[in-house]
Design an enzyme around this catalytic site. Structure first.
Site, PDB file in Angstrom:
ATOM      1  N   GLN A 125       0.674  -1.160  -0.186  1.00  0.00           N
ATOM      2  CA  GLN A 125      -0.311   0.035  -0.217  1.00  0.00           C
ATOM      3  C   GLN A 125       0.954   1.168   0.317  1.00  0.00           C
ATOM      4  O   GLN A 125       1.977   1.462   0.996  1.00  0.00           O
ATOM      5  CB  GLN A 125      -0.749   0.236   1.351  1.00  0.00           C
ATOM      6  N   SER A 128       0.868   6.659   1.927  1.00  0.00           N
ATOM      7  CA  SER A 128       1.199   8.103   3.149  1.00  0.00           C
ATOM      8  C   SER A 128       2.307   8.656   2.067  1.00  0.00           C
ATOM      9  O   SER A 128       3.354   7.943   1.325  1.00  0.00           O
ATOM     10  CB  SER A 128       2.180   7.198   4.178  1.00  0.00           C
ATOM     11  N   SER A 162       4.087  -0.724   3.544  1.00  0.00           N
ATOM     12  CA  SER A 162       4.820  -2.142   4.937  1.00  0.00           C
ATOM     13  C   SER A 162       5.100  -3.010   2.968  1.00  0.00           C
ATOM     14  O   SER A 162       4.378  -2.989   2.031  1.00  0.00           O
ATOM     15  CB  SER A 162       3.310  -2.518   5.449  1.00  0.00           C
ATOM     16  N   GLU A 245     -10.349  -1.273   6.242  1.00  0.00           N
ATOM     17  CA  GLU A 245      -8.336  -1.534   7.577  1.00  0.00           C
ATOM     18  C   GLU A 245      -8.556  -1.151   8.709  1.00  0.00           C
ATOM     19  O   GLU A 245      -8.602  -1.752   9.771  1.00  0.00           O
ATOM     20  CB  GLU A 245      -7.542  -0.487   6.778  1.00  0.00           C
ATOM     21  N   ASN A 362      -5.264   5.913  16.538  1.00  0.00           N
ATOM     22  CA  ASN A 362      -6.297   6.676  17.470  1.00  0.00           C
ATOM     23  C   ASN A 362      -6.558   7.533  17.405  1.00  0.00           C
ATOM     24  O   ASN A 362      -8.189   7.514  17.840  1.00  0.00           O
ATOM     25  CB  ASN A 362      -5.694   5.547  18.499  1.00  0.00           C
ATOM     26  N   GLU A 363      -5.510   9.115  17.493  1.00  0.00           N
ATOM     27  CA  GLU A 363      -6.363  10.189  17.755  1.00  0.00           C
ATOM     28  C   GLU A 363      -7.664  11.034  16.565  1.00  0.00           C
ATOM     29  O   GLU A 363      -8.347  10.873  16.745  1.00  0.00           O
ATOM     30  CB  GLU A 363      -5.717  11.006  17.521  1.00  0.00           C
TER      31      GLU A 363
HETATM   32  C1  LIG Z   1       3.627   0.039  10.951  1.00  0.00           C
HETATM   33  C2  LIG Z   1       3.809   0.524  10.038  1.00  0.00           C
HETATM   34  C3  LIG Z   1       3.495   0.002   8.559  1.00  0.00           C
HETATM   35  C4  LIG Z   1       2.584   1.666   8.009  1.00  0.00           C
HETATM   36  N1  LIG Z   1       2.351   0.920   7.285  1.00  0.00           N
HETATM   37  C5  LIG Z   1       2.117   1.868   5.801  1.00  0.00           C
HETATM   38  C6  LIG Z   1       1.662   1.429   4.347  1.00  0.00           C
HETATM   39  O1  LIG Z   1       1.269  -0.154   4.092  1.00  0.00           O
HETATM   40  N2  LIG Z   1       1.188   1.929   3.412  1.00  0.00           N
HETATM   41  C7  LIG Z   1       1.064   3.650   3.755  1.00  0.00           C
HETATM   42  O2  LIG Z   1       0.301   4.158   2.769  1.00  0.00           O
HETATM   43  N3  LIG Z   1       1.250   3.472   4.818  1.00  0.00           N
HETATM   44  C8  LIG Z   1       1.761   3.192   6.297  1.00  0.00           C
HETATM   45  N4  LIG Z   1       1.524   3.022   7.140  1.00  0.00           N
HETATM   46  C9  LIG Z   1       1.553   5.124   7.904  1.00  0.00           C
HETATM   47  C10 LIG Z   1       0.021   5.531   8.307  1.00  0.00           C
HETATM   48  O3  LIG Z   1      -0.537   5.334   7.752  1.00  0.00           O
HETATM   49  C11 LIG Z   1       0.887   6.912   8.752  1.00  0.00           C
HETATM   50  O4  LIG Z   1       1.590   6.741   9.712  1.00  0.00           O
HETATM   51  C12 LIG Z   1      -0.478   7.153   9.476  1.00  0.00           C
HETATM   52  O5  LIG Z   1      -0.974   7.420   8.467  1.00  0.00           O
HETATM   53  C13 LIG Z   1      -0.296   8.461  10.308  1.00  0.00           C
HETATM   54  O6  LIG Z   1       0.369   9.305   9.386  1.00  0.00           O
HETATM   55  P1  LIG Z   1       2.147  10.387  10.392  1.00  0.00           P
HETATM   56  O7  LIG Z   1       2.799   9.386  10.811  1.00  0.00           O
HETATM   57  O8  LIG Z   1       2.702  11.277   9.257  1.00  0.00           O
HETATM   58  O9  LIG Z   1       1.641  11.071  11.504  1.00  0.00           O
HETATM   59  P2  LIG Z   1       0.954  12.481  11.699  1.00  0.00           P
HETATM   60  O10 LIG Z   1      -0.572  12.730  10.773  1.00  0.00           O
HETATM   61  O11 LIG Z   1       2.381  13.421  11.144  1.00  0.00           O
HETATM   62  O12 LIG Z   1       1.051  12.390  12.797  1.00  0.00           O
HETATM   63  C14 LIG Z   1       1.742  12.257  14.604  1.00  0.00           C
HETATM   64  C15 LIG Z   1       0.648  12.493  15.767  1.00  0.00           C
HETATM   65  O13 LIG Z   1      -0.841  13.814  15.554  1.00  0.00           O
HETATM   66  C16 LIG Z   1      -1.543  13.266  15.467  1.00  0.00           C
HETATM   67  N5  LIG Z   1      -2.299  14.041  15.020  1.00  0.00           N
HETATM   68  C17 LIG Z   1      -2.512  14.424  13.322  1.00  0.00           C
HETATM   69  N6  LIG Z   1      -3.085  14.996  12.737  1.00  0.00           N
HETATM   70  C18 LIG Z   1      -4.040  15.572  13.750  1.00  0.00           C
HETATM   71  C19 LIG Z   1      -5.258  16.284  13.736  1.00  0.00           C
HETATM   72  N7  LIG Z   1      -5.846  16.505  13.398  1.00  0.00           N
HETATM   73  N8  LIG Z   1      -5.880  15.712  15.721  1.00  0.00           N
HETATM   74  C20 LIG Z   1      -5.134  14.851  16.809  1.00  0.00           C
HETATM   75  N9  LIG Z   1      -3.810  14.337  16.605  1.00  0.00           N
HETATM   76  C21 LIG Z   1      -3.666  14.761  15.303  1.00  0.00           C
HETATM   77  C22 LIG Z   1      -1.753  11.628  15.596  1.00  0.00           C
HETATM   78  O14 LIG Z   1      -2.509  11.292  15.916  1.00  0.00           O
HETATM   79  C23 LIG Z   1      -0.347  11.218  15.698  1.00  0.00           C
HETATM   80  O15 LIG Z   1      -0.596  11.072  16.946  1.00  0.00           O
HETATM   81  C24 LIG Z   1       2.841   2.261   7.965  1.00  0.00           C
HETATM   82  C25 LIG Z   1       2.464   3.006   9.978  1.00  0.00           C
HETATM   83  C26 LIG Z   1       3.631   2.180  10.323  1.00  0.00           C
HETATM   84  C27 LIG Z   1       3.999   2.728  11.796  1.00  0.00           C
END
Ligand SMILES: Cc1cc2nc3c(=O)[nH]c(=O)nc-3n(C[C@H](O)[C@H](O)[C@H](O)COP(=O)(O)OP(=O)(O)OC[C@H]3O[C@@H](n4cnc5c(N)ncnc54)[C@H](O)[C@@H]3O)c2cc1C
Lengths: 390, 289
Positions: A125, A128, A162, A245, A362-363
């Site tokens: 997938q 991101s 992933s 998902e 989860n947020e």
């Molecule tokens: C093990 C793992 C596997 C993954 N696999 C895939 C994959 O296969 N394909 C893919 O595309 N992506 C994948 N991801 C990415 C995942 O989808 C993103 O990490 C996720 O969407 C969060 O984005 P970010 O990491 O940029 O965090 P951010 O969006 O930057 O968030 C950082 C923190 O801010 C909080 N936050 C952000 N916006 C808000 C809001 N409006 N209100 C309150 N809090 C907020 C979040 O909850 C989090 O705690 C994977 C991630 C992990 C950890």
């Protein structure tokens, strides 16, 4: 109200149980995030597929056995109870396939689904981006029309994908209309990860293994035949996977019930040395049962034609926190041995830690529960100072 | 496999709800707490006429022949609408064919008899009475009480768990209503994430509590497991509900307090969380928790 299985369902359960007992590898396979483990996991998928057990709910033509939702849950319960290998094909079969069934052309269905079912082609997938996480719709990777070649040219960068390190194909969203903003003007593309112009760079996770990867796109050509759904409709197409998902398919109760049962075994072994862990052990088991029973309620609703909707977010917060709680209890029981890598508990724990982050943090899920289920006011969105609380 | 209430069960729950709302069950509860039990006794009679106390008595013994799921349906409503009187004793522990209000002590789960000032004590000798934080409950010491069998005790525990779920649902609903309307800093407080996320967690906890209680009614899991989780979920609802209301929630006059104190009382009534956790573990592993 009852939880009784029909004779057919019981027969299915018995068949699956017997097959798994006879075939699940005695020793756990090496991690699928290593080259050796990857190959062995693919072999396992082929073995499952030969028995039509890799994608039980799919139509027969593409490798399934048309199992009902109830049978699917039964299958998952048996699968995890038997301690069978993790599903290297999970993001394809659980996240992409439902979209191909709903939005794919017959040609795409025939071309992609059978090799996904056998595990011959593993999908990653690619949603991101470095600047687009929770706010996925702010993604910047582009798709530009190439009429001469009958397709699109992709540029940009995806990340955290992933299993992309070893996977064969990717699925992702790109901005196909440069004048559009946010949810409009996105299109869903499918691409082989060895296509010209693609560079995959593995990223070591918390446990040091390359479980996800960055994907760079440098003028990558994708023919029209590999566009999934309508041009410009990518957001809606993608959101039908987000539901899968967060909701039922990615994390079935069987997984947590099996882990909770293993926790009880560990308690029998180690509980005398760690009596203060008792409450955590009991709560983990109760949580797994809550998830199992809740899922039967969901299955009943879906079987009656209901929709998952925002309830998927209730589900997602619960299972991700449950998974951590189960493993924390296990580590607490192990005492000073917890940090050692020779039990499966630390591995499972490290994996569980990512649950509250992936599949929508989860947020974000709590926002959805508060807004769509409790009806509380929507979040203000947009740059600070220019807030629009609509 | 059909894990949802039947139309009849839903209608049964609605009938109890309608009756209690039409009787202003909250005013009835306040009267009961201040020592005026007459409205409570009258409402008891109307609910007993619906068959509540004879719900799980087999049909061939003159009862309604209801299932434990029916019992759960009824008690969730009793919790949500703040029923007063010894319902757990008279409808679950020792179901009464004639609708009589009875009470009992059943140590160690329920060492005191509730509402002995109005209800007939089934066995033993009544001693001193003590007030409860739940002003609608009065607890009386009993000596020489007869023991109950496990099935009877489990029904009582299940009814208590269902009542907790109902009370938790009520607190959540009232809290959601309140935060949508209360404004601070120029906005509804329900638009702040600190409030939204807490209430979302309550929604999630209650969503998982109900299937456990229903699952226990079907014999899928020990009733103790349902009591543990329902207590946790209702208690989370109470703590959160109080917090999001601010000071008004901390007043006796505001009706929320009735549910907050009811939940606190029921968390340890019919077996403390510690007792039930031990019992779950013992059932599962054979090792005393
Ligand atoms: C093990 C793992 C596997 C993954 N696999 C895939 C994959 O296969 N394909 C893919 O595309 N992506 C994948 N991801 C990415 C995942 O989808 C993103 O990490 C996720 O969407 C969060 O984005 P970010 O990491 O940029 O965090 P951010 O969006 O930057 O968030 C950082 C923190 O801010 C909080 N936050 C952000 N916006 C808000 C809001 N409006 N209100 C309150 N809090 C907020 C979040 O909850 C989090 O705690 C994977 C991630 C992990 C950890």
């Amino acid at each position: 109200m009852n939880l009784d299985l029909t004779p057919e369902e019981l027969a299915f359960q018995a068949e699956v149980r017997a097959w798994l007992e006879a075939n699940v590898p005695a020793e756990p396979l090496p991690s699928m995030d290593t080259a050796e483990g990857w190959a062995l996991h693919q072999e396992w998928e082929a073995k499952l597929a030969a028995e039509r057990l890799s994608v039980v709910s799919w139509p027969r033509e593409v490798g399934g056995r048309e199992a009902s939702l109830v049978e699917w849950v039964i299958f998952e319960e048996e699968y995890y109870r038997a301690g069978a290998p993790g599903r290297v094909s999970q993001n394809g079969i659980f996240l992409l396939a439902p979209i191909i069934f709903d939005h794919g052309t017959p040609e795409q269905q025939a071309r992609f689904l059978p090799s996904m079912a056998t595990g011959e082609k593993i999908w990653a997938q690619a949603w991101s981006e470095p600047e687009a996480g929770s706010d996925l719709a702010s993604l910047r990777s582009t798709a530009v029309r190439d009429d001469a070649r009958g397709g699109w040219v992709l540029n940009g960068q995806k990340t955290w994908s992933s299993r992309a390190t070893f996977a064969h194909w990717g699925f992702g969203l790109f901005r196909s209309d440069p004048t559009s903003e946010k949810h409009a003007g996105l299109t869903y593309y499918l691409f082989p990860l060895d296509a010209e112009g693609i560079t995959v760079r593995p990223i070591a996770q918390l446990d040091g293994e390359a479980g996800f990867a960055e994907i760079f796109f440098d003028d990558v050509f994708v023919p029209d035949a590999d566009v999934l759904g309508a041009v410009g409709a990518g957001w809606n197409v993608a959101m039908s996977t987000a539901g899968n998902e967060r909701g039922l398919s990615l994390r079935s109760p069987g997984r947590f019930c099996a882990a909770a049962d293993r926790l009880l075994e560990l308690w029998k072994d180690r509980g005398a040395d760690a009596p203060q862990v008792r409450d955590a052990v009991v709560d983990a088991w109760i949580g797994a049962q809550a998830y199992r029973l809740f899922t039967w309620g969901t299955v009943t609703r879906l079987a009656d034609g209901g929709e998952m909707g925002a309830a998927g977010s209730v589900n997602k917060v619960f299972w991700s926190e449950l998974d951590i709680a189960i493993h924390e209890a296990g580590l607490d029981l192990l005492g000073a041995d917890a940090e050692l890598l020779d039990t499966p508990w630390m591995d499972g724990y490290v994996f569980s830690l990512s649950g509250p982050i992936y599949a929508g943090t989860n947020e974000i899920q709590r926002n959805i529960v508060a807004e769509r289920i409790l009806g509380l006011p929507r979040e203000p969105k947009g740059p600070a100072g220019k807030e629009t609380a609509k | 496999m059909k894990f949802e209430l039947t139309e009849d069960q839903v209608a049964f729950g609605e009938a109890i709800t309608d009756l209690m709302r039409a009787s202003d069950s909250v005013a009835v509860a306040r009267a009961w707490a201040s020592g005026d039990t007459a409205p409570g006794v009258a409402l008891w009679k109307r609910l007993a006429d619906l068959g509540l106390t004879a719900l799980v008595v087999p049909e061939d013994e003159g009862g309604l022949g209801g299932t434990l799921v029916d019992l759960v349906v009824a008690f969730e409503v009793l919790g949500r609408e703040l029923a007063v009187g010894p319902w757990i004793e008279s409808a679950a522990l020792a179901p009464q064919l004639e609708g009589e209000m009875v009470t009992a002590a059943a140590a160690p789960l329920a060492p005191y008899a509730a509402d002995a000032q109005v209800a007939r004590l089934l066995s033993g000798v009544a001693g001193a009475s003590h007030p409860s934080i739940d002003t609608t409950r009065s607890l009386t010491e009993v000596t020489g009480a007869d023991a109950f069998d496990v099935a009877a005790l489990d029904r009582a525990v299940l009814a208590c768990a269902a009542q907790l779920v109902g009370a938790g649902e009520r607190v959540l609903a009232d809290s959601v209503t309140y935060v949508k309307q209360r404004k601070q800093f120029g906005r509804e407080i329900g638009s702040y994430q600190a409030i939204k996320h807490q209430l979302a967690d309550v929604r999630i906890a209650l969503d998982f509590a109900r299937p456990l209680v229903l699952g226990a009614a079907l014999g899928e899991i020990p009733v103790s497991a349902a009591k543990v989780y329902a207590s946790d979920a209702a208690y989370l609802a109470a703590r959160t509900g109080l917090q999001v209301h601010g000071a008004i929630g901390y007043t006796a006059e505001f009706d929320l307090s009735l549910w907050l104190n009811r939940i606190r009382a029921l968390v340890t009534a019919w077996g403390t969380p510690a007792y039930h956790r031990g019992r779950v573990l013992e059932t599962l592993t054979g090792v005393a928790g």
